[in-house]
Design an enzyme around this catalytic site. Structure first.
Site, PDB file in Angstrom:
ATOM      1  N   GLU A  61       6.598   1.692  14.498  1.00  0.00           N
ATOM      2  CA  GLU A  61       6.185   1.866  15.771  1.00  0.00           C
ATOM      3  C   GLU A  61       6.634   3.113  16.509  1.00  0.00           C
ATOM      4  O   GLU A  61       5.707   3.813  17.319  1.00  0.00           O
ATOM      5  CB  GLU A  61       7.229   0.748  16.468  1.00  0.00           C
ATOM      6  CG  GLU A  61       6.942  -0.572  16.055  1.00  0.00           C
ATOM      7  CD  GLU A  61       7.961  -0.965  14.984  1.00  0.00           C
ATOM      8  OE1 GLU A  61       8.662  -2.211  14.924  1.00  0.00           O
ATOM      9  OE2 GLU A  61       8.311  -0.052  14.200  1.00  0.00           O
ATOM     10  N   ALA A  91       4.740  -4.070 -23.692  1.00  0.00           N
ATOM     11  CA  ALA A  91       3.570  -4.035 -24.411  1.00  0.00           C
ATOM     12  C   ALA A  91       3.678  -4.706 -25.760  1.00  0.00           C
ATOM     13  O   ALA A  91       4.598  -4.548 -26.592  1.00  0.00           O
ATOM     14  CB  ALA A  91       2.945  -2.557 -24.840  1.00  0.00           C
TER      15      ALA A  91
END
Length: 356
Positions: A53, A157
């Site tokens: 903001e 993996a």
């Protein structure tokens, strides 16, 4: 998509720019709109610096337009003093008449207080716009504050026949990932504050656990070494980046090397999670071997999993971890591989106590 959703969507897009630098703060984006035109944008770029903001308001060239504008922000404006003053006070002082909020802040010092402060000042506030998307944006922050632990991501993996490695001796690693998917792993490292491996992975693979193939900070390196049996010649102990060793035999640390005691007669995973929480480590990537990864899965102590499936056939070796059934999964094609992305839902939206 409504007008409010369009601008909150832009807030989310902006917020993601702060992924690697905002922790332990959440990612937040803000947009200021005057008569259908964006006149200011900002996001929280780094912990300790201006909030979204503040940056959005500072970007507005003609502040007189703020008196007839709407401020859109993905997360409820803060109302307390931290490293920066309350954003709610700034919004009130600048005379912005309408604020649209994506989701309420789960942090107890804020939760609802910022919205109440704005409304008490006569500002029109709308909440819950793209609420789930905004909470997904701050999932790490939500997990950290509600579950008192880091957001945990598992990664490995595996071959087409379900192995993550051959049964081998030190220094003979099987490379399953391609250069492209290796870079993707380094991207994941850059997006996490800490990375953990077990003793066997550290010994056999001798990993550096850095982001050398991607732009970004190196994560804090963590290794489990109960009896301090790992040789000092490993890359983990090169002093190039901070490293913690979880052990039952603590000793005095040295440059960029810290020894953290654990009680190995008890479950060590909750202990590690608690220690990381106490040190404000909001996200953890686990890249260990089968035993370490499976222990997180079996304990349900994980939030996301990336399992890279490659076409290589190993025939035999170390079995890949087994993911329980029932978790949402998506597939990401990467080069010759497919990465299966599993999600363990981090929270459920609570009933809002603030009227929209």
């Amino acid at each position: 998509m409504t007008t409010d959703e369009k601008y909150i969507s832009r807030c989310i897009q902006l917020a993601k720019n702060g992924l690697c630098n905002t922790p332990p703060n959440p990612m937040v984006g803000a947009v200021i709109v005057h008569q259908g035109k964006i006149i200011g944008e900002g996001y929280h770029a780094r912990c300790g610096e201006g909030h979204a903001e503040v940056n959005a308001i500072a970007s507005v060239k003609d502040e007189s337009l703020l008196h007839d504008s709407t401020l859109y922000v993905s997360l409820e404006p803060c109302s307390h003093y931290g490293k920066t003053p309350p954003c709610a006070d700034l919004i009130i002082r600048k005379g912005i008449p309408r604020v649209v909020v994506g989701c309420i802040d789960p942090f107890s010092l804020v939760s609802g207080r910022g919205i109440r402060k704005l409304r008490d000042a006569g500002i029109e506030v709308k909440t819950g716009v793209l609420e789930q998307e905004c909470r997904d944006l701050i999932k790490r922050f939500v997990t950290f504050n509600q579950q008192k632990r880091p957001y945990i991501t598992l990664k490995w993996a595996q071959s087409a026949d379900g192995f993550i490695d051959t049964i081998r001796q030190e220094g003979k690693a099987v490379r399953l990932s391609s250069p492209l998917t290796s870079a993707y792993v380094h991207k994941l490292r850059a997006e996490h504050q800490a990375i953990l491996v077990g003793r066997r992975t550290a010994l056999l693979d001798n990993p550096s656990l850095t982001t050398r193939e991607w732009y970004g900070k190196h994560p804090l390196r963590l290794v489990i070494d109960r009896h301090l049996s790992l040789p000092s010649s490993l890359h983990l102990f090169d002093g190039s980046t901070p490293t913690w060793v979880f052990t039952s035999a603590p000793q005095a640390g040295k440059a960029n090397l810290t020894f953290i005691p654990l009680d190995f007669d008890k479950d060590i995973l909750p202990q590690i999670a608690r220690i990381l929480y106490e040190h404000k480590i909001q996200s953890l990537l686990v890249e260990g071997g089968n035993r370490l990864l499976q222990s997180f899965l079996d304990a349900g102590l994980w939030d996301e999993t990336y399992a890279e499936h490659v076409p290589t056939i190993l025939g035999e070796g170390v079995q890949a971890p087994s993911i329980p059934c029932g978790f949402p999964c998506s597939f990401l094609p990467r080069d010759r591989s497919v990465i299966a992305h599993y999600v363990n839902r981090y929270d459920k939206l609570p009933d809002s106590q603030i009227k929209k």
